[in-house]
Write a protein that holds these residues in place. Structure first.
Motif, PDB file in Angstrom:
ATOM      1  N   VAL A 140       8.898  -6.345   6.345  1.00  0.00           N
ATOM      2  CA  VAL A 140       9.880  -7.238   5.730  1.00  0.00           C
ATOM      3  C   VAL A 140       9.184  -8.504   5.271  1.00  0.00           C
ATOM      4  CG1 VAL A 140      11.943  -8.627   6.119  1.00  0.00           C
ATOM      5  CG2 VAL A 140      11.780  -6.369   7.134  1.00  0.00           C
ATOM      6  N   ILE A 141       9.485  -8.920   4.036  1.00  0.00           N
ATOM      7  CA  ILE A 141       9.002 -10.202   3.541  1.00  0.00           C
ATOM      8  C   ILE A 141      10.233 -11.071   3.302  1.00  0.00           C
ATOM      9  CG2 ILE A 141       7.856 -11.388   1.636  1.00  0.00           C
ATOM     10  CD1 ILE A 141       6.206  -8.913   1.175  1.00  0.00           C
ATOM     11  N   VAL A 142      10.266 -12.250   3.888  1.00  0.00           N
ATOM     12  CA  VAL A 142      11.394 -13.161   3.657  1.00  0.00           C
ATOM     13  C   VAL A 142      10.929 -14.265   2.728  1.00  0.00           C
ATOM     14  CG1 VAL A 142      13.085 -14.691   4.710  1.00  0.00           C
ATOM     15  CG2 VAL A 142      12.326 -12.663   5.936  1.00  0.00           C
ATOM     16  N   LEU A 143      11.680 -14.449   1.639  1.00  0.00           N
ATOM     17  CA  LEU A 143      11.354 -15.492   0.667  1.00  0.00           C
ATOM     18  C   LEU A 143      12.376 -16.620   0.791  1.00  0.00           C
ATOM     19  CD1 LEU A 143      10.709 -13.376  -2.549  1.00  0.00           C
ATOM     20  CD2 LEU A 143       9.008 -14.706  -1.328  1.00  0.00           C
ATOM     21  N   ALA A 144      11.904 -17.852   0.656  1.00  0.00           N
ATOM     22  CA  ALA A 144      12.814 -18.990   0.555  1.00  0.00           C
ATOM     23  C   ALA A 144      12.242 -19.941  -0.477  1.00  0.00           C
ATOM     24  CB  ALA A 144      12.962 -19.676   1.906  1.00  0.00           C
ATOM     25  N   GLU A 145      13.059 -20.278  -1.450  1.00  0.00           N
ATOM     26  CA  GLU A 145      12.639 -21.153  -2.543  1.00  0.00           C
ATOM     27  C   GLU A 145      11.298 -20.740  -3.128  1.00  0.00           C
ATOM     28  OE1 GLU A 145      13.091 -25.041  -0.707  1.00  0.00           O
ATOM     29  OE2 GLU A 145      14.860 -25.268  -2.006  1.00  0.00           O
ATOM     30  N   GLY A 146      11.106 -19.427  -3.283  1.00  0.00           N
ATOM     31  CA  GLY A 146       9.907 -18.944  -3.951  1.00  0.00           C
ATOM     32  C   GLY A 146       8.688 -18.818  -3.073  1.00  0.00           C
ATOM     33  N   GLU A 147       8.815 -19.181  -1.791  1.00  0.00           N
ATOM     34  CA  GLU A 147       7.651 -19.076  -0.910  1.00  0.00           C
ATOM     35  C   GLU A 147       7.885 -17.991   0.122  1.00  0.00           C
ATOM     36  OE1 GLU A 147       5.554 -23.273  -0.260  1.00  0.00           O
ATOM     37  OE2 GLU A 147       7.700 -23.318   0.065  1.00  0.00           O
ATOM     38  N   ILE A 148       6.805 -17.370   0.554  1.00  0.00           N
ATOM     39  CA  ILE A 148       6.930 -16.397   1.642  1.00  0.00           C
ATOM     40  C   ILE A 148       7.036 -17.167   2.946  1.00  0.00           C
ATOM     41  CG2 ILE A 148       5.717 -14.626   2.954  1.00  0.00           C
ATOM     42  CD1 ILE A 148       4.614 -13.510   0.468  1.00  0.00           C
ATOM     43  N   VAL A 149       8.158 -16.965   3.681  1.00  0.00           N
ATOM     44  CA  VAL A 149       8.275 -17.663   4.952  1.00  0.00           C
ATOM     45  C   VAL A 149       8.048 -16.720   6.126  1.00  0.00           C
ATOM     46  CG1 VAL A 149       9.748 -19.518   4.136  1.00  0.00           C
ATOM     47  CG2 VAL A 149      10.784 -17.404   4.908  1.00  0.00           C
ATOM     48  N   ALA A 150       8.130 -15.418   5.880  1.00  0.00           N
ATOM     49  CA  ALA A 150       7.809 -14.464   6.933  1.00  0.00           C
ATOM     50  C   ALA A 150       7.332 -13.191   6.270  1.00  0.00           C
ATOM     51  CB  ALA A 150       9.041 -14.171   7.791  1.00  0.00           C
ATOM     52  N   ASP A 151       6.354 -12.540   6.860  1.00  0.00           N
ATOM     53  CA  ASP A 151       5.833 -11.290   6.329  1.00  0.00           C
ATOM     54  C   ASP A 151       5.284 -10.525   7.515  1.00  0.00           C
ATOM     55  OD1 ASP A 151       4.560  -9.219   5.109  1.00  0.00           O
ATOM     56  OD2 ASP A 151       3.374 -10.414   3.714  1.00  0.00           O
ATOM     57  N   THR A 165       0.841  -1.204   0.000  1.00  0.00           N
ATOM     58  CA  THR A 165       0.000   0.000   0.000  1.00  0.00           C
ATOM     59  C   THR A 165       0.872   1.248   0.000  1.00  0.00           C
ATOM     60  OG1 THR A 165      -0.114  -0.096   2.382  1.00  0.00           O
ATOM     61  CG2 THR A 165      -1.941  -1.077   1.192  1.00  0.00           C
ATOM     62  N   ARG A 166       0.197   2.402  -0.154  1.00  0.00           N
ATOM     63  CA  ARG A 166       0.908   3.681  -0.149  1.00  0.00           C
ATOM     64  C   ARG A 166       1.643   3.902   1.171  1.00  0.00           C
ATOM     65  NH1 ARG A 166      -0.108   7.424  -3.927  1.00  0.00           N
ATOM     66  NH2 ARG A 166      -1.724   6.872  -5.428  1.00  0.00           N
ATOM     67  N   GLY A 167       2.799   4.545   1.094  1.00  0.00           N
ATOM     68  CA  GLY A 167       3.519   4.906   2.308  1.00  0.00           C
ATOM     69  C   GLY A 167       4.327   3.776   2.926  1.00  0.00           C
ATOM     70  N   GLU A 168       4.232   2.596   2.359  1.00  0.00           N
ATOM     71  CA  GLU A 168       4.968   1.458   2.912  1.00  0.00           C
ATOM     72  C   GLU A 168       6.361   1.364   2.274  1.00  0.00           C
ATOM     73  OE1 GLU A 168       3.008  -2.591   4.242  1.00  0.00           O
ATOM     74  OE2 GLU A 168       2.496  -2.079   2.195  1.00  0.00           O
ATOM     75  N   ILE A 169       7.330   0.920   3.042  1.00  0.00           N
ATOM     76  CA  ILE A 169       8.608   0.517   2.457  1.00  0.00           C
ATOM     77  C   ILE A 169       8.797  -0.952   2.805  1.00  0.00           C
ATOM     78  CG2 ILE A 169      11.076   0.898   2.313  1.00  0.00           C
ATOM     79  CD1 ILE A 169      10.684   3.726   3.218  1.00  0.00           C
ATOM     80  N   VAL A 170       8.642  -1.793   1.795  1.00  0.00           N
ATOM     81  CA  VAL A 170       8.688  -3.224   2.033  1.00  0.00           C
ATOM     82  C   VAL A 170      10.045  -3.752   1.599  1.00  0.00           C
ATOM     83  CG1 VAL A 170       7.625  -5.438   1.504  1.00  0.00           C
ATOM     84  CG2 VAL A 170       6.215  -3.390   1.597  1.00  0.00           C
ATOM     85  N   ALA A 171      10.712  -4.489   2.465  1.00  0.00           N
ATOM     86  CA  ALA A 171      11.991  -5.091   2.089  1.00  0.00           C
ATOM     87  C   ALA A 171      11.765  -6.564   1.771  1.00  0.00           C
ATOM     88  CB  ALA A 171      12.991  -4.955   3.221  1.00  0.00           C
ATOM     89  N   LEU A 172      12.264  -6.997   0.607  1.00  0.00           N
ATOM     90  CA  LEU A 172      12.228  -8.404   0.240  1.00  0.00           C
ATOM     91  C   LEU A 172      13.588  -8.983   0.559  1.00  0.00           C
ATOM     92  CD1 LEU A 172      10.676  -8.523  -3.325  1.00  0.00           C
ATOM     93  CD2 LEU A 172       9.643  -9.327  -1.225  1.00  0.00           C
ATOM     94  N   MET A 173      13.635  -9.995   1.409  1.00  0.00           N
ATOM     95  CA  MET A 173      14.928 -10.597   1.749  1.00  0.00           C
ATOM     96  C   MET A 173      14.908 -12.085   1.439  1.00  0.00           C
ATOM     97  SD  MET A 173      15.934  -8.592   5.207  1.00  0.00           S
ATOM     98  CE  MET A 173      17.671  -8.619   4.801  1.00  0.00           C
ATOM     99  N   GLY A 174      16.069 -12.690   1.518  1.00  0.00           N
ATOM    100  CA  GLY A 174      16.171 -14.115   1.227  1.00  0.00           C
ATOM    101  C   GLY A 174      17.444 -14.390   0.464  1.00  0.00           C
ATOM    102  N   ARG A 175      17.798 -15.670   0.366  1.00  0.00           N
ATOM    103  CA  ARG A 175      19.030 -16.082  -0.306  1.00  0.00           C
ATOM    104  C   ARG A 175      19.086 -15.609  -1.754  1.00  0.00           C
ATOM    105  NH1 ARG A 175      17.099 -21.033   1.106  1.00  0.00           N
ATOM    106  NH2 ARG A 175      17.550 -21.293   3.298  1.00  0.00           N
ATOM    107  N   ASN A 176      20.275 -15.643  -2.344  1.00  0.00           N
ATOM    108  CA  ASN A 176      20.368 -15.461  -3.793  1.00  0.00           C
ATOM    109  C   ASN A 176      19.524 -16.544  -4.445  1.00  0.00           C
ATOM    110  OD1 ASN A 176      22.270 -13.318  -3.911  1.00  0.00           O
ATOM    111  ND2 ASN A 176      23.909 -14.759  -3.436  1.00  0.00           N
ATOM    112  N   GLY A 177      18.686 -16.145  -5.398  1.00  0.00           N
ATOM    113  CA  GLY A 177      17.877 -17.145  -6.089  1.00  0.00           C
ATOM    114  C   GLY A 177      16.615 -17.541  -5.351  1.00  0.00           C
ATOM    115  N   ALA A 178      16.220 -16.784  -4.304  1.00  0.00           N
ATOM    116  CA  ALA A 178      15.021 -17.145  -3.550  1.00  0.00           C
ATOM    117  C   ALA A 178      13.752 -16.660  -4.243  1.00  0.00           C
ATOM    118  CB  ALA A 178      15.093 -16.580  -2.143  1.00  0.00           C
ATOM    119  N   GLY A 179      13.900 -15.818  -5.264  1.00  0.00           N
ATOM    120  CA  GLY A 179      12.724 -15.351  -6.000  1.00  0.00           C
ATOM    121  C   GLY A 179      12.447 -13.867  -5.826  1.00  0.00           C
TER     122      GLY A 179
END
Lengths: 373, 538
Positions: free
Chosen positions: B488-499, B313-327
């Protein structure tokens, strides 16, 4: 050579496989006998199925098999629609049209005769067989493995081919990146303008990459001063090239119908000896060494020898003009199996046993190349 | 081992030397960290060690550089190959062969080592760097961290006494970076190799260094000393050092462990005070800028994203984290319609991004790619800005005005290639922002950025979010995430594991926790600025 070394699982020298396959191809080029041609394909198939590695290139024989079938179909189709009909056995009477002479007087359609179809089929089958022999070599030993065993005199050439081979996939990624960037800036990604606009960044990128690569190679000792002068090295390379060309002409003259044997044999011998001289000279002077070179032992000699023998049996057969190598299509005759080429073919099957089996875990486990966005 | 005596280097066509009067003595077996702003001459210093400067690049070298007694002025890089191993910034661009084992052997082949020696060293190096399982893999199929280790291995097999690395961890996720650094430390400890490396991410490397060389950008002399000496008054420092300075710890701790031991009183002082919660300030409105619903993206038969459902949404700063190649990159490129979805929905501004024409898309979403230079193609900053105005069909001068706000020092006539990494990023950002997209996506924005530029970027991102932009960053930089992210959204192997909110996601993970959080755990402070504010309250 002891039996244990023969049986030890290892990779055969790629050059041995190529000599064997080219020998088979040379044999195929000397005959139109469909029985012999089918037998050659069968020999190739048996050996491939016995010693094929479980690697991406190992599957290329199937590709060449399909390509061969396509070649036969195309050859016959061309004969159907465009070829000059001859013979008397009309399969399907059709109206034909001879184009006016300013269109080279070609013929469209017309009666379909059994004889002309048979000729086209034999012709297509021969081409397909040669292709499948190349396919067999390709699946038994990858071209890049062959490239690694090029003699030291041709080392520079080998490096440029390897570098080019790794560059091509990178160029594809670059084109993709530039297209992406164009879309992100809101520009059209298709059309002449888009292609012209993306050419520059792609070339710039390629140029930059080659400079980086050159720096990396320099830092790792590529082109270190050796004991040998540049002039001497160049002489070696030139000598090797001349030798190779002479050997090729000689081999062609030996195989091609109608050229005198007196030309072919000496050319081949001279060419091969020049090559050997150049290779030994540059090997003695080389600064660089080779990591885990493929050894050339008894199995290699046996495999390559089988190829040479089969080629020789067909060439000699043609030279002695023994019956059965050519199967006349007008009038159609039932093909017979001549003895000499048949013996050659039996020997050509031996690599299925004499070549060492491959190591259990095949060394290349190609993981799917991940596309990173 | 390495000695620089009154070294000055001037590139052809330049009036000022890049480095002037450098004096440096590096003994054997040290791990030396070279720090400095981008464009300060770090890379030149590194490349001078094996003679690439000036033999390969041109330019003039005054003074003398001796490596183990050999003068680089008379020895070109290839003659020093047995002594100095160089790993370039992008390891892939330096690879010569196509499989791991052959790449490891290449340097030795050039040196003409005997086959049995080569065989032995390849096996040793495979074990030393943990590459044994990868020995027959094609280089193209390796991950970024594996490539970096192969690149290090490929120069190690020649048994160099000096190893030079240019930003070895900048492209790596925190886990892969630790693997690489552990391998380097092992070389220094067990094999007595002298390692010289340049790195912007001080928080990752400073605890491993024996010596720090600072290359200032304003022409001041190059200085060097022990890490604690140099960090005491260095303008650029990792959070652990800044916290130490703030709390007045003596001696200044460089590692999390030392800092934790000194941090008892600070933790006590801060007990009962709460770290400010990350709230979305500025205009907030619940209409989503981007939505994904059970999104799945396949590459061949590999799932790059599986069943990803999220909203920005507006005003959010979302960080996508996770290994190289996590998606991470795949999710970003799907949001701008660069990738087709296999199943599920993506909506940006309520529309399917693949259905929108490029010219229209730039007004609803903008992506700054991993290499911002990709976006630039003109021959000067001014013409780049003009064509950007045209592409976005906005008033002429819009992009230039934006750039003047983001990076006032960039001049019109400069070629984009001559800009520093950070300036290039800001120019690309100005181009993307010209079309005023409400949603802004950034892929690895801090790769290769020095601390001052990063600070500037943080400020810009906060302002944009306050003005109602929604921002998504894919990044490995835990300190950046701690500074700016609201979620923060954490991706692992293409899946969201934390949000979830930054504090809760980041604090729960040993890999993604910033240094301040590790030092002050179990309290939930993330940055030095927060701690400063917390101390001021009382």
């Amino acid at each position: 050579m002891t039996r244990s070394l023969l049986a030890l699982p290892r990779w055969l020298h790629p050059a041995a496989w190529w000599i064997w396959a080219l020998g088979l191809a040379a044999a195929a080029s000397r005959t139109t006998n469909p029985l012999l041609l089918v037998l050659i394909i069968a020999v190739a198939a048996v050996v491939v199925s016995a010693r094929k590695p479980d690697a991406p290139w190992g599957r290329s024989f199937m590709f060449f098999l399909r390509l061969g079938v396509a070649v036969i179909v195309i050859r016959v189709a061309v004969q159907l629609f465009l070829g000059a009909a001859f013979g008397t056995t009309i399969l399907l009477p059709l109206p034909g049209l001879t184009l006016p002479s300013w269109l080279s007087g070609a013929r469209l359609g017309g009666d379909i005769t059994f004889e002309s179809l048979l000729l086209a089929f034999y012709d297509g089958l021969r081409l397909a067989t040669i292709l499948m022999c190349v396919g067999a070599a390709n699946s038994l030993a990858s071209p890049s493995r062959l490239l690694k065993s090029v003699p030291a005199a041709l080392y520079e050439f080998g490096v440029s081919v390897v570098v080019a081979m790794t560059f091509t996939p990178q160029l594809v990624t670059d084109v993709d990146r530039v297209r992406t960037a164009r879309r992100l800036r809101g520009r059209p990604t298709s059309g002449v303008r888009a292609i012209a606009g993306s050419a520059m960044p792609v070339f710039e990128g390629a140029l930059e990459k080659s400079v980086t690569l050159a720096a990396a190679m320099d830092s790792r000792g590529y082109g270190r001063r050796g004991a040998v002068s540049a002039a001497r090295r160049r002489t070696n390379s030139v000598l090797l090239l001349i030798g190779l060309v002479a050997a090729c002409i000689g081999a062609y003259a030996l195989i091609a119908a109608g050229s005198p044997l007196a030309l072919g044999l000496p050319m081949l011998v001279v060419g091969v000896s020049v090559c050997i001289v150049s290779i030994t000279m540059s090997a003695r002077a080389a600064v660089r060494t080779r990591y885990r070179p493929d050894p050339w032992a008894l199995p290699e000699t046996l495999v390559a020898g089988a190829g040479v023998i089969v080629a020789f049996s067909f060439v000699a057969g043609a030279w002695l003009s023994i019956a059965g190598l050519d199967t006349p299509s007008n009038p159609p005759t039932w093909p017979v199996l001549p003895l000499l080429p048949l013996i050659g073919l039996v020997i050509a099957t031996t690599p299925a046993i004499t070549a060492p089996v491959l190591p259990r875990s095949s060394p290349v486990q190609m993981k799917k190349i991940e596309v990173t966005a | 081992m390495i000695s620089f005596e009154h070294v000055s280097i001037t590139y052809p066509g330049a009036t000022e030397p890049v480095l002037s009067d450098v004096n440096l003595q590096i003994p054997e077996g040290e791990l030396v960290l070279v720090v400095g702003r981008t464009g300060s001459g770090k890379t030149t210093l590194l490349r001078a060690i094996n003679g690439l400067v000036p033999h390969f690049t041109g330019g003039t070298l005054a003074g003398r550089i001796l490596i183990d007694g050999r003068d680089t002025a008379v020895n070109p890089p290839r003659e020093l190959a047995d002594l100095v191993g160089v790993v370039q910034q992008d390891p892939m661009s330096g690879f010569v062969s196509d499989t791991v084992e052959e790449e490891l052997a290449y340097g030795m082949e050039c040196l003409g080592l005997a086959p049995d020696v080569m065989r032995r060293r390849v096996e040793e190096t495979l074990d030393l760097l943990g590459l044994a399982d990868l020995r027959n893999r094609p280089l193209l199929s390796l991950s970024a961290g594996q490539r970096q280790r192969v690149a290090i291995g490929s120069v190690l097999t020649s048994h160099p006494k000096v190893l030079v690395l240019d930003e070895p961890t900048s492209a790596l996720d925190p886990g892969a970076a630790e693997d690489v650094l552990a391998a380097l430390q092992r070389l220094v400890h067990d094999l007595n190799v002298t390692v010289v490396m340049a790195e912007h991410r001080l928080e990752r490397v400073v605890q491993y260094a024996d010596r720090i060389v600072i290359v200032p950008s304003d022409g001041a002399p190059v200085s060097n000393g022990t890490p604690s000496e140099m960090m005491g008054n260095s303008p650029i420092a990792p959070p652990v050092v800044e916290l130490g300075r703030l709390a007045g710890w003596q001696p200044l701790p460089l590692t999390i462990r030392d800092a934790r031991r000194a941090a008892g009183p600070l933790r006590e002082l801060l007990t009962g005070r709460t770290a400010p919660l990350r709230v979305i300030n500025g205009e907030r409105d619940s209409t989503p800028l981007a939505t994904t619903n059970h999104l799945t993206v396949l590459y061949g038969d590999v799932a790059a994203l599986r069943n990803v459902s999220t909203t920005v949404t507006r005003g959010e700063i979302v960080a996508l984290m996770g290994r190289n190649g996590a998606g991470k990159s795949t999710l970003l490129s799907t949001m701008v319609g660069l990738r087709a979805t296999s199943s599920g929905l993506v909506r940006t501004n309520g529309k399917d991004p693949r259905e929108i024409k490029a010219a229209e898309l730039v007004h609803s979403v903008g992506l700054v790619p991993q290499d911002p230079g990709d976006l630039l193609e003109a021959s000067s900053v001014a013409s780049e800005c003009r064509s950007s105005d045209h592409d976005a069909s906005v008033e002429p001068g819009t992009t230039r005005a934006l750039l003047a706000l983001l990076a006032p020092e960039v001049l019109d006539g400069t070629h984009p290639r001559d800009l520093s990494e950070g300036q290039r990023l800001l120019l690309a950002l100005a181009i993307v922002l010209a079309a005023r997209p409400p949603l802004l996506l950034l892929d690895e924005p801090t790769r290769g950025l020095d601390y001052p530029t990063k600070t500037r970027l943080v400020k810009i991102l906060r302002e944009l979010a306050a003005n109602g932009h929604g921002i998504v960053l894919a990044t490995h930089d835990v300190e950046l995430v701690a500074e700016v992210a609201t979620r923060v959204i954490v991706l692992a192997e293409g899946e969201i594991v934390a949000d979830g909110p930054t504090n809760s996601v980041v604090l729960a993970s040993p890999m993604f926790a910033p240094q301040v959080a590790k030092i002050l755990a179990p309290q939930n402070w993330l940055t030095v600025a927060e701690v400063r504010a917390g101390m001021a309250v009382g």
